[in-house]
Design a protein around this motif. Structure first.
Motif, mmCIF file in Angstrom:
data_model
loop_
_atom_site.group_PDB
_atom_site.id
_atom_site.type_symbol
_atom_site.label_atom_id
_atom_site.label_comp_id
_atom_site.label_asym_id
_atom_site.label_seq_id
_atom_site.Cartn_x
_atom_site.Cartn_y
_atom_site.Cartn_z
ATOM 1 N N VAL A 109 35.209 24.401 37.457
ATOM 2 C CA VAL A 109 35.255 25.417 36.403
ATOM 3 C C VAL A 109 36.046 26.615 36.909
ATOM 4 N N PRO A 110 36.622 27.405 35.999
ATOM 5 C CA PRO A 110 37.385 28.583 36.426
ATOM 6 C C PRO A 110 36.488 29.610 37.106
ATOM 7 N N LYS A 111 37.081 30.400 37.962
ATOM 8 C CA LYS A 111 36.342 31.491 38.584
ATOM 9 C C LYS A 111 35.881 32.476 37.511
ATOM 10 N N THR A 112 34.646 32.923 37.654
ATOM 11 C CA THR A 112 34.068 33.806 36.635
ATOM 12 C C THR A 112 34.444 35.248 36.928
ATOM 13 N N GLU A 113 35.696 35.560 36.733
ATOM 14 C CA GLU A 113 36.158 36.935 36.937
ATOM 15 C C GLU A 113 36.373 37.564 35.563
ATOM 16 N N VAL A 114 35.501 38.477 35.214
ATOM 17 C CA VAL A 114 35.569 39.073 33.886
ATOM 18 C C VAL A 114 36.618 40.174 33.842
ATOM 19 N N SER A 115 37.156 40.389 32.662
ATOM 20 C CA SER A 115 38.049 41.525 32.445
ATOM 21 C C SER A 115 37.198 42.756 32.184
ATOM 22 N N LEU A 116 37.559 43.865 32.783
ATOM 23 C CA LEU A 116 36.789 45.102 32.662
ATOM 24 C C LEU A 116 37.679 46.236 32.179
ATOM 25 N N ALA A 117 37.103 47.133 31.405
ATOM 26 C CA ALA A 117 37.813 48.348 30.988
ATOM 27 C C ALA A 117 36.800 49.505 30.961
#
Length: 343
Positions: free
Chosen positions: A192-200
């Motif tokens: 599965v893809p790495k769980t790196e969320v986008s943050l702002a």
């Protein structure tokens, strides 16, 4: 280096050489050591490796391997199992093992005796010349281990000696390959893809300023792995599909407010969270966190863990569910005080 084969380890464990010292099974023949990372039948011709093949979103194929997709709870896929071999294939593996054992310089006499007794069971004993005259009637089922888990105790729990199963009948031992067992093995190959969320804001935020979190809809979608076995006249397939269902956020400090309050952001409409847009600074994000205290000279470790539901379908219309899987990553967040100037 001391080495062993699964066959001889099983032979000794069943007491065929009951008086041998406990270390005997670690000194039989070259070909694969318990604790060695990846023994290879293709490399040495003696250690049995699985005939199961995998396709789809398998480990290492995406270029962004998670390396950590794991089932929840205490369940794990089998570290060993039983799969079929034709009489001719089985004969070759036993004869190769025997020849190597008796011809290895310095080999212990009890190792040679063990190899001979093991060979005799299938050549001149119960089965008579490896059942070659019954090649169309069935197959030998042999124990096989996950090559990446040889150092786990469970890898050595399949201790049944190779046994004959007539065509059309199911082996009566735990972990003999069925569509469900095949699905369990495919589970262990899911990438599965790495769980790196986008943050702002990204990486740096302010006290009492909401930090928005979301996942890329194009990246986080269902992934599948198919496991196939074609050996000893047996043909089976199973496909495992992992579907992302929720993201759990831990802010890395008690001085924070989660959005939503549980920290569990569900998938809705194919995505988690809402991408930040200009003008949203005063709004409350559907998924995110508001830090209430500065991180000082350091940072907070925001942990984002994605949960995946796992289902499978297999040969003959079989199918069902497997334990949910999770994978998480940690991102460092620096939180600063908002500076105010009094005039």
């Amino acid at each position: 280096m001391n080495r062993r084969t699964p066959y001889l380890a099983a032979t000794l464990s069943f007491g065929l050489i009951a008086l041998l010292p406990a270390t005997a099974s670690a000194e039989i023949i070259p070909g694969g050591s318990r604790g060695e990372s990846k023994p290879s039948a293709e490399r040495n011709g003696h250690t049995l490796t699985s005939r199961i093949s995998y396709s789809g979103s398998t480990k290492g194929t995406s270029g962004k391997s998670s390396g950590g997709f794991a089932p929840t709870g205490n369940w794990t896929p089998p570290a060993c199992w039983y799969e079929p071999r034709s009489p001719a294939e089985f004969k070759k593996s036993v004869e190769d093992m025997y020849t190597t054992t008796v011809n290895t310089p310095g080999q212990h006499s009890y190792a040679k005796t063990a190899a001979g007794q093991y060979r005799d069971m299938y050549k001149d004993g119960k089965y008579k010349n490896y059942n070659l005259d019954k090649a169309d009637e069935g197959a030998f089922w042999v124990s096989v281990q996950d090559e990446d888990r040889w150092d786990e105790p469970g890898a050595w729990s399949c201790s049944e000696l190779p046994f004959w199963v007539e065509k059309g009948k199911a082996p009566q031992v735990k972990n003999s390959v069925t569509p469900e067992v095949l699905a369990q093995l495919a589970y262990n190959q899911v990438d599965v893809p790495k769980t790196e969320v986008s943050l702002a804001p990204a990486g740096n935020t302010k006290v009492n300023l909401p930090t928005w979190a979301w996942l890329d809809e194009a990246t986080f979608k269902p992934v599948s792995v198919t496991a196939s076995l074609d050996a000893g006249g047996v043909s089976l397939r199973s496909t495992v599909t992992a579907t992302p269902v929720s993201l759990h956020i831990k802010p890395g400090t008690k001085d924070a407010t989660l959005h939503p309050g549980s920290g569990e952001c569900a998938f809705r409409g194919g995505h988690i969270g809402t991408p930040y847009a200009k003008g949203d600074a005063d709004k409350t994000p559907s998924c995110g966190v508001t830090y209430l205290r500065s991180s000082g000279n350091g940072s907070y470790a925001l942990q984002a863990t994605l949960t995946w539901n796992v289902t499978w379908t297999g040969t003959g219309g079989a199918g069902g569910t497997l334990p949910t899987g999770t994978f998480g990553t940690t991102q460092n967040i620096t939180v600063q005080e908002i500076q105010a100037i009094n005039r």
